[in-house]
Scaffold this active site. Structure first.
Site, PDB file in Angstrom:
ATOM      1  N   GLY A 163       0.823  -1.206   0.000  1.00  0.00           N
ATOM      2  CA  GLY A 163       0.000   0.000   0.000  1.00  0.00           C
ATOM      3  C   GLY A 163       0.854   1.250   0.000  1.00  0.00           C
ATOM      4  N   PRO A 164       0.247   2.395  -0.232  1.00  0.00           N
ATOM      5  CA  PRO A 164       0.998   3.654  -0.261  1.00  0.00           C
ATOM      6  C   PRO A 164       1.547   4.008   1.112  1.00  0.00           C
ATOM      7  CG  PRO A 164      -1.369   4.039  -0.444  1.00  0.00           C
ATOM      8  CD  PRO A 164      -1.172   2.576  -0.543  1.00  0.00           C
ATOM      9  N   LYS A 168       0.955   0.123   7.492  1.00  0.00           N
ATOM     10  CA  LYS A 168       1.471  -1.234   7.248  1.00  0.00           C
ATOM     11  C   LYS A 168       2.334  -1.715   8.420  1.00  0.00           C
ATOM     12  CE  LYS A 168       3.466  -0.024   3.408  1.00  0.00           C
ATOM     13  NZ  LYS A 168       3.047   1.379   3.340  1.00  0.00           N
ATOM     14  N   SER A 178      -7.144   2.823 -18.512  1.00  0.00           N
ATOM     15  CA  SER A 178      -8.519   3.061 -18.057  1.00  0.00           C
ATOM     16  C   SER A 178      -9.154   4.302 -18.667  1.00  0.00           C
ATOM     17  CB  SER A 178      -8.555   3.171 -16.531  1.00  0.00           C
ATOM     18  OG  SER A 178      -7.777   4.264 -16.091  1.00  0.00           O
ATOM     19  N   LYS A 225     -11.607   5.976  -7.398  1.00  0.00           N
ATOM     20  CA  LYS A 225     -12.227   6.731  -8.495  1.00  0.00           C
ATOM     21  C   LYS A 225     -13.650   7.154  -8.146  1.00  0.00           C
ATOM     22  CE  LYS A 225      -9.466   4.511 -12.111  1.00  0.00           C
ATOM     23  NZ  LYS A 225      -9.467   3.620 -13.285  1.00  0.00           N
TER      24      LYS A 225
END
Length: 838
Positions: free
Chosen positions: A382-383, A388, A707, A750
């Site tokens: 993950g970012p 984490k 996309s 999104k």
């Protein structure tokens, strides 16, 4: 008191058998030609022995079928037993009898009756069984041609056996002269063999002489193999004992010589040796340490080599050998701890709870020695700033294990993992052995942080060294270059973290199970700030909650306009800065008790907003402008895709720092339009007479991915057909040459971006239907989500008209549709346009 049995005439048999008292035995079989001492405890058996002693000493001895039967009847004993003679009885102090009984011959029970000898032993005498038995003669005595080779084989085997077993008479078989001697000696040999209960009973029931000899040959072969193995082991043990005794003697002499020379044993070496004895070292480690200790004894304490040797021994004895911390796995406690320390991340939490449940299930059914590492090694992807590392720590706390973090960011040398060899000056073990020394247990939780940031150079590839560490089949024999001995890492729980999967080599990726951690939504960030960040910083700055007032509206403004990240680290820094400013105001005005952060103070302390949301063109129904949805490491965003056509020679221009994949999507969209140019009434040569320009604003930001395919295609169709695009529609999806809408990722981010920017309708590929259902469980939304399969479905919703209708009839089609919507129920027929004839 010992009673020697008086000489009596031999027992007088009946016409076909003998009436004898029964002595049942537990787990004991009395063979013919053998004498045995038996302890008799049951009252009925004692009465039977005394009765036999007074009646010719004859008794029938047979084994019980079940040892647990306390009062056996004729059905509870084997039918074949031994007709025996009582030689001696001794009355014990504990009211039991010690009896010496000798077996005479095999006999079989025919019938049995209970005998109550009150007239012999008094009214208190116990009843016992008297059996009528018949002797079982040995058969096959006339088959000398078959008996001779078997007997020779038995003679050879017994010769070998008597050399290995000191209790076996060497010349026993030399007495065999007749076939009856063979019968006698066969039973005599059987008494010397190590046979179990069932084997003895089976041998007792064999009446054929040849079968009995064959059975004894088989048993004596087995005993010979066992005795030979035992002699070999005894010889090895004796040799080792002699070697140890010799070493001990020489060491004692060496100590005495050193003492005479004034070089007594180094107490430091003795102290190290005592510590080694307390540890559960492996055989290899014990041998290595002992060798180094002997070397150390012969060295000068001040020599450089002695320092290196002592350093090596201290490293080995400082590691945990066989020390395990007990697992305290409570799923409810673990779930509560994860919810308390981490907001959101529901999928990651669910997978971690499954992992802990597996660990608990194994712990309930396996011992510590049997239980190793689970086959799945978790990798949290993950970012930055999404929690984490803290998730890994929560797992360790839930299990009750020690937690050690290893930072792998920037590691480029294999020796950082495996350690340096002792030939180098200042060599040390690798990071894993350092972590085990720090944990002090052999089953800690080790977090391999930033595993995707490792690099490789001429010194080796650290990722390749980790392949052995993260493989449950190999890490039980992990060898560090410095220690040069095997160390068991199979009980360690490894958890890795990474920002991007692309940075992890595939062989390493194949050994781990990925758990994706998406960025936090604005609502989750608001919850984290209120429940975690603000209370934490209040404690760190020694502020009371009443002294610092920050409303939810301003907190949302900070999240949206002063921070732009997937995690909450930047948000925490901004909150800490506000608290420092608050403390400054409180110190300047001593009478002031609290500070309420206002929008004016926020702008004064933090300056103007640093991040502004992507502004969409407010003008509705523009031609060639489509709203697309994008995913970034910092969350979701919207972007406008602009397309325009001008007279030209068929050139296509793509601007806005587009990547290769996005450029390919634009060419695929254009090829799709060219293939359907006739349906869109564009003319067969429209491509060669026009130049097309596609631009994505915010040109300084690189963009890539498939996309935006359907969005670019929609923008091109709108620009070529001059049909406006619905302003409140956003879309995402990959396009194919045939116009299919393919599945894409990052939908959660999104959709959140679309909701933030006031979008009402979102077009999503139908292949993402299941993904949308999962997302809606986490973040319910009022967006109108339309699932599309082809570009026809997209254009039907996104454009204000149908591009497949002829252009001259399009206005009439709109007028007709508008008139019908204006007045329901009233039909207004449009008049056809008359054309003038030339």
């Amino acid at each position: 008191m010992i009673h020697q049995a008086t000489e009596q005439p031999p027992i007088t048999p009946t016409e076909t058998g003998h009436n004898l008292p029964l002595l049942p035995l537990k787990s004991v079989v009395l063979l013919p030609k053998s004498a045995r001492q038996i302890i008799v405890t049951r009252a009925s058996s004692m009465q039977a022995v005394e009765y036999a002693l007074k009646h010719n000493r004859a008794i029938f001895v047979s084994a019980q079928i079940k040892e647990s039967t306390e009062h056996p009847t004729i059905e509870d004993i084997y039918a074949v037993g031994t007709r025996s003679i009582v030689h001696e009885i001794v009355y014990q102090a504990d009211n039991t009898l010690r009896v010496v009984v000798e077996g005479i011959c095999r006999a079989r029970v025919v019938r049995a009756d209970w005998l109550s000898p009150e007239q012999l032993f008094g009214a208190q005498a116990a009843s016992f069984l008297q059996v009528y038995c018949e002797d079982v003669p040995t058969t096959g005595l006339d088959k000398l041609t078959e008996t001779e080779p078997l007997w020779r084989q038995l003679t050879l085997l017994y010769g070998t056996y008597s050399k290995l077993n000191a209790k076996a008479p060497t010349h026993l078989l030399s007495f065999a002269k007749t076939i009856h001697d063979v019968d006698y000696l066969t039973d005599a040999i059987a008494t010397l063999l190590d046979l179990n209960f069932n084997e003895r009973q089976h041998l007792l029931e064999i009446t054929d002489l040849n079968s009995r000899i064959a059975k004894i040959c088989s048993s004596i072969k087995r005993d010979i193999d066992i005795l030979q193995t035992q002699h070999r082991i005894d010889g090895q043990v004796q040799t080792q004992m002699e070697k140890n005794q010799r070493e001990f003697y020489l060491n004692e002499q060496l100590k005495a010589i050193k003492k005479e020379l004034g070089e007594d044993t180094n107490p430091e070496v003795q102290q190290l040796r005592d510590k080694v004895k307390e540890l559960k070292l492996s055989a290899e480690a014990t041998e290595k340490v002992e060798k180094e200790l002997k070397r150390l004894e012969t060295m000068s304490p001040l020599s450089a080599e002695a320092v290196v040797c002592r350093h090596y021994i201290e490293w080995i004895i400082s590691l945990p050998w066989g020390t395990l911390s007990p697992d305290t796995i409570s799923l409810a406690q673990a779930e509560g701890m994860l919810d308390k320390n981490h907001a959101g991340l529901n999928k990651a939490k669910e997978r971690i709870i499954e992992f802990l449940a597996t660990q608990k299930f194994q712990a309930l059914r396996q011992s510590n020695d049997e239980r190793g590492q689970t086959s799945n090694i978790i990798c949290l992807v993950g970012p930055p700033g999404v929690g984490k590392t803290s998730l890994g720590k929560s797992i360790a706390t839930s299990l009750g294990r020690e937690f050690v973090r290893i930072s792998l960011g920037g590691v480029r040398d294999e020796a950082e993992i495996r350690g340096h060899r002792r030939t180098y000056i200042g060599s040390l073990p690798g990071k894993l052995i350092h972590a085990m020394r720090k944990a002090k247990t052999q089953n800690p939780v080790i977090l391999l942080d930033e595993i995707d940031k490792m690099t490789s150079d001429t010194h080796g590839d650290p990722a390749a060294a980790l392949l052995e560490v993260l493989d449950p089949e190999q890490n039980k024999t992990f060898v560090d270059h410095f220690l040069d001995i095997e160390y068991d890492l199979s009980k360690v729980m490894f958890i890795a973290t990474a920002n991007l999967i692309e940075g992890i080599p595939y062989p390493l990726l194949d050994r781990m199970e990925m758990i994706q951690l998406a960025g936090y939504t604005e609502e989750e960030k608001l919850t984290i700030a209120k429940k975690f960040l603000i209370p934490k910083n209040l404690t760190e700055h020694a502020l009371k909650s009443e002294a610092f007032i920050l409303s939810d509206e301003l907190l949302k403004k900070i999240i949206g306009e002063y921070t732009k990240e997937a995690g909450v680290r930047q948000l925490e820094r901004v909150v800490a800065k506000l608290m420092r400013k608050c403390i400054q105001l409180l110190l300047e005005d001593s009478e002031r008790k609290k500070v309420t952060v206002t929008e004016e103070l926020l702008k004064e302390w933090l300056g103007s907003p640093k991040f502004k949301r992507t502004s969409l063109d407010a003008q509705s129904n523009k031609v060639g402008v489509v709203t697309g949805l994008a995913w970034t490491d910092l969350g979701g965003d919207v972007l406008e895709i602009e397309a325009t056509t001008v007279p030209g020679k068929g050139n296509i221009t793509l601007t806005g720092q587009l990547g290769d994949v996005m450029e390919e999507s634009a060419h695929a969209a254009l090829s799709y339009i060219r293939a359907r140019a006739k349906e869109f009434h564009l003319g067969p040569s429209f491509y060669s007479s026009k130049d097309i320009h596609i631009h994505l604003p915010d040109g300084a930001t690189p963009k890539d991915g498939p996309s935006a395919g359907i969005a670019m295609c929609t923008a091109l169709v709108s620009s070529l057909t001059k049909i406006p695009v619905v302003n409140e529609v956003a879309m995402t999806g990959e396009i194919t040459l045939r116009g299919r809408a393919m599945a894409i990722g990052g939908l959660k981010e999104k959709l959140l971006a679309a909701r933030r920017h006031g979008i009402k309708t979102v077009l999503v590929p139908k292949e993402n239907f299941d993904d949308i259902q999962e997302i809606l469980k986490e973040i319910p939304t009022d967006l109108n989500i339309v699932f599309v399969e082809t570009m026809d479905d997209v254009l039907k919703v996104a454009l204000k008209g149908d591009p497949r209708l002829p252009r001259e009839k399009e206005s009439d089609h709109k007028k007709k549709r508008g008139t019908q919507q204006k007045k329901v129920g009233k039909k207004i027929q449009a008049k056809p346009i008359k054309k003038k004839r030339k």
